[in-house]
Scaffold this motif. Structure first.
Motif, PDB file in Angstrom:
ATOM      1  N   LEU A 199      -4.953  -3.894   5.551  1.00 46.57           N
ATOM      2  CA  LEU A 199      -5.958  -3.244   4.719  1.00 46.57           C
ATOM      3  C   LEU A 199      -5.528  -3.227   3.257  1.00 46.57           C
ATOM      4  O   LEU A 199      -6.346  -3.436   2.346  1.00 46.57           O
ATOM      5  CB  LEU A 199      -6.197  -1.814   5.212  1.00 46.57           C
ATOM      6  CG  LEU A 199      -6.843  -1.673   6.601  1.00 46.57           C
ATOM      7  CD1 LEU A 199      -6.882  -0.205   7.016  1.00 46.57           C
ATOM      8  CD2 LEU A 199      -8.241  -2.275   6.607  1.00 46.57           C
ATOM      9  N   SER A 200      -4.238  -3.003   3.016  1.00 49.41           N
ATOM     10  CA  SER A 200      -3.723  -3.003   1.640  1.00 49.41           C
ATOM     11  C   SER A 200      -3.832  -4.390   1.020  1.00 49.41           C
ATOM     12  O   SER A 200      -4.204  -4.531  -0.152  1.00 49.41           O
ATOM     13  CB  SER A 200      -2.266  -2.541   1.619  1.00 49.41           C
ATOM     14  OG  SER A 200      -2.139  -1.235   2.122  1.00 49.41           O
ATOM     15  N   VAL A 201      -3.504  -5.419   1.799  1.00 51.01           N
ATOM     16  CA  VAL A 201      -3.566  -6.793   1.287  1.00 51.01           C
ATOM     17  C   VAL A 201      -5.001  -7.146   0.902  1.00 51.01           C
ATOM     18  O   VAL A 201      -5.260  -7.719  -0.166  1.00 51.01           O
ATOM     19  CB  VAL A 201      -3.031  -7.789   2.336  1.00 51.01           C
ATOM     20  CG1 VAL A 201      -3.239  -9.226   1.855  1.00 51.01           C
ATOM     21  CG2 VAL A 201      -1.556  -7.538   2.598  1.00 51.01           C
ATOM     22  N   MET A 202      -5.956  -6.814   1.763  1.00 48.47           N
ATOM     23  CA  MET A 202      -7.364  -7.109   1.475  1.00 48.47           C
ATOM     24  C   MET A 202      -7.825  -6.387   0.207  1.00 48.47           C
ATOM     25  O   MET A 202      -8.560  -6.948  -0.606  1.00 48.47           O
ATOM     26  CB  MET A 202      -8.232  -6.710   2.673  1.00 48.47           C
ATOM     27  CG  MET A 202      -7.986  -7.529   3.922  1.00 48.47           C
ATOM     28  SD  MET A 202      -8.939  -6.938   5.345  1.00 48.47           S
ATOM     29  CE  MET A 202     -10.602  -7.333   4.817  1.00 48.47           C
ATOM     30  N   ALA A 203      -7.380  -5.153   0.037  1.00 45.58           N
ATOM     31  CA  ALA A 203      -7.769  -4.387  -1.151  1.00 45.58           C
ATOM     32  C   ALA A 203      -7.167  -4.994  -2.417  1.00 45.58           C
ATOM     33  O   ALA A 203      -7.835  -5.107  -3.450  1.00 45.58           O
ATOM     34  CB  ALA A 203      -7.336  -2.934  -0.995  1.00 45.58           C
ATOM     35  N   TYR A 204      -5.891  -5.390  -2.349  1.00 50.52           N
ATOM     36  CA  TYR A 204      -5.261  -6.035  -3.498  1.00 50.52           C
ATOM     37  C   TYR A 204      -5.969  -7.335  -3.868  1.00 50.52           C
ATOM     38  O   TYR A 204      -6.122  -7.675  -5.044  1.00 50.52           O
ATOM     39  CB  TYR A 204      -3.792  -6.364  -3.181  1.00 50.52           C
ATOM     40  CG  TYR A 204      -2.809  -5.266  -3.487  1.00 50.52           C
ATOM     41  CD1 TYR A 204      -2.793  -4.633  -4.723  1.00 50.52           C
ATOM     42  CD2 TYR A 204      -1.849  -4.893  -2.549  1.00 50.52           C
ATOM     43  CE1 TYR A 204      -1.867  -3.638  -4.999  1.00 50.52           C
ATOM     44  CE2 TYR A 204      -0.924  -3.911  -2.816  1.00 50.52           C
ATOM     45  CZ  TYR A 204      -0.928  -3.278  -4.045  1.00 50.52           C
ATOM     46  OH  TYR A 204      -0.018  -2.301  -4.319  1.00 50.52           O
ATOM     47  N   ALA A 205      -6.400  -8.097  -2.843  1.00 50.54           N
ATOM     48  CA  ALA A 205      -7.005  -9.416  -3.073  1.00 50.54           C
ATOM     49  C   ALA A 205      -8.254  -9.325  -3.938  1.00 50.54           C
ATOM     50  O   ALA A 205      -8.573 -10.266  -4.679  1.00 50.54           O
ATOM     51  CB  ALA A 205      -7.330 -10.080  -1.744  1.00 50.54           C
ATOM     52  N   VAL A 206      -8.962  -8.196  -3.865  1.00 48.28           N
ATOM     53  CA  VAL A 206     -10.177  -8.018  -4.659  1.00 48.28           C
ATOM     54  C   VAL A 206      -9.885  -8.170  -6.152  1.00 48.28           C
ATOM     55  O   VAL A 206     -10.710  -8.702  -6.915  1.00 48.28           O
ATOM     56  CB  VAL A 206     -10.812  -6.641  -4.369  1.00 48.28           C
ATOM     57  CG1 VAL A 206     -11.969  -6.355  -5.315  1.00 48.28           C
ATOM     58  CG2 VAL A 206     -11.282  -6.578  -2.914  1.00 48.28           C
TER      59      VAL A 206
END
Length: 539
Positions: free
Chosen positions: A358-365
């Motif tokens: 979830l953290s990785v997906m949020a950072y990717a934004v």
């Protein structure tokens, strides 16, 4: 030598650094999992790292590199050596004072950094964080001197050694994790010792590189005389706003770490591992391009070549979009593949994978924003204008904390990552507008055609990832999945545990390689060629 080749050299060595860093984090995850003591280590490690980014790689480099380049271009080698001696002496005394103060004030520093650890229920984690902070605080001294050496080497276009030395830190921590844990009643303390050994090793290698150039500073001069040097005073005056600017970003990290310590146990570790994945594109692309651009932009500024200045920024931004957009798509759509394959071993279980994902997906934004800042900020630094990025950064800090208030109650630790990414995007947008309004950056022709060519390739990549993900399961060898098929082939001659590990690794390699083939084939069909992004120094 072309700027693209220089950037590729830095990226290649940085890739080795990040691979060794991943090996380090995999070993840490396997050995210690996501526990309060692991959180304590990452908090303690983040404190000297924060100061390193604030004083060494941040404010000092931003102020020092343009002025050093100016002195080199306008004066002789003797003047350069005098400047290096004086800057080194002032830097050394300041760092010794900061290190001593940090060791003494470690309990208060940890409390400020992670107030959630000061509760009675986490006393052991708090005490461990204080102990490790004291052991690792001299790391800031080593790494600030490393930043000094790196600035000199980069100005002389010696990019390889500064890009290589971070590998030594990762290797040192791996050795400490494997060999030193039995020496401590609290095994994770071995990692703190490994950090210090890595810092000393990095400093030694960079100092030898300076010696080969005949630029090793002499620490025998007078502090009073060094302080009176007008060029040193000028660097210090530039460091004032630069420190404020970099500190804004670091304050944001400090606040986020503090908030994470109030969230469920493991939150700091989930964010740290997600940040590790984000460092791949950030360092391979953003840091590499920023490193080669700053000296080139400074040279263009000293020659008053405004056309070359804009062409350099055009080149950097196009590369950011060309390589950053597929990286963002890959991180967002294949985050489970990356996190599970790299960290889902031993004490790091499937629920930790989900939370880190979830953290990785949020950072990717916000990846494109994070990368673009690395290109746009040097556009101001090379002109020795540090105040404008500082003003923008202060506004972004306020905006980021407003987003934290909105996101964290619902998204928890992932909300912290999302706030950072969106804040970086706003930062990049404001920097771009500032450069345009001041006519510092005048974009060249062809940007619309560039976007029209790029969009189909990114779309093709995203669709390919979504298609493959249907046939893969990353936390289990589910029958009928690609990684299960690979596991069946390996099971006949490998142990079961090793089969699971290798099948996931091979499946990830298949995913990444096929993504690369699809994306670059689509770029080729759209008309892109390597020559479009090659430019030589001085052009």
């Amino acid at each position: 030598m072309s700027l693209l080749r220089s950037a590729a050299t830095i990226s290649g060595l940085t890739l080795l650094s990040r691979i060794s860093g991943l090996a380090r984090d995999i070993l840490v995850a396997r050995t210690f999992g996501a526990s309060p003591l692991t959180d304590a280590f990452w908090v303690a490690f983040r404190i000297p790292n924060l100061l390193r980014r604030l004083f060494a790689e941040g404010a000092f480099s931003q102020a020092f590199v343009p002025i050093l380049g100016e002195v080199r271009n306008r004066h002789g080698q003797d003047k350069v050596k005098i400047l290096l001696d004086h800057v080194f002496i002032v830097l050394l005394y300041a760092l010794m004072a900061i290190t001593a103060l940090g060791i003494i004030a470690a309990p208060w520093v940890v409390t400020a950094m992670a107030t959630g650890m000061s509760h009675a229920s986490t006393d052991s984690a708090f005490e461990s964080a204080v102990w490790m902070t004291r052991v690792m605080f001299p790391y800031i001294l080593c790494m600030s001197l490393v930043a000094f050496a790196s600035a000199v080497l980069n100005t002389w276009s010696r990019f390889a050694i500064p890009a290589f030395t971070p590998i030594l830190l990762n290797l040192s921590m791996i050795v400490a994790c494997v060999l030193f844990t039995d020496l401590f009643t609290t095994p994770i303390y071995a990692l703190a010792v490994g950090v210090m050994l890595g810092g000393v090793a990095q400093l030694l290698v960079q100092w030898l590189a300076l010696a080969k150039l005949g630029l090793t500073p002499r620490p025998t001069g007078s502090l009073k005389r060094a302080w009176a040097d007008p060029v040193v005073r000028r660097i210090i005056r530039q460091m004032g706003p630069a420190t404020l600017g970099v500190s804004v970003a670091q304050i944001s990290i400090l606040i986020n770490t503090n908030i994470a310590t109030w969230l469920p146990a493991g939150s700091v570790t989930w964010l740290s591992f997600a940040d590790r994945l984000m460092e791949f594109p950030t360092a391979l692309l953003g840091v590499a391009l920023g490193t080669v651009l700053l000296p080139s932009l400074s040279a263009a500024h000293s020659k008053q070549d405004t056309q070359a200045y804009s062409h350099l920024l055009d080149w950097g931004l196009k590369l950011v979009l060309l390589l950053g957009l597929p990286a963002a798509a890959g991180l967002a759509l294949a985050s489970d593949a990356l996190v599970a394959t790299l960290f889902n071993y031993g004490a790091f279980d499937a629920s930790d994978v989900q939370q880190t994902r979830l953290s990785v997906m949020a950072y990717a934004v916000g990846l494109i924003g994070i990368l673009a800042v690395k290109i746009l900020a040097p556009g101001f630094y090379a002109k020795q204008d540090i105040r404008t990025p500082v003003k923008i950064a202060i506004g972004v800090l306020i905006f980021t904390q407003i987003m934290n208030v909105a996101f964290v109650p619902y998204l928890h630790h992932a909300g912290l990552a999302l706030s950072i990414g969106l804040g970086a995007t706003v930062n990049a947008g404001c920097l771009l507008v500032g450069l345009r309004r001041r006519h510092i950056y005048l974009p060249g022709a062809g940007w619309m055609v560039f976007f029209l060519r790029l969009a189909p390739a990114v779309l093709a990549l995203a669709l390919w990832i979504l298609f493959l993900q249907q046939y893969m399961n990353w936390t289990d060898l589910t029958p009928g999945t690609i990684n299960a098929w690979i596991g069946d082939l390996l099971r006949t001659f490998l142990p079961a545990g090793l089969t699971f590990t290798l099948s996931r690794l091979l499946a990830l390699i298949v995913l990444l390689l096929s993504c690369g083939v699809v994306y670059f084939a689509a770029l080729f069909l759209a008309g892109f060629r390597p020559a479009d992004f090659t430019r030589r120094r001085g052009q």
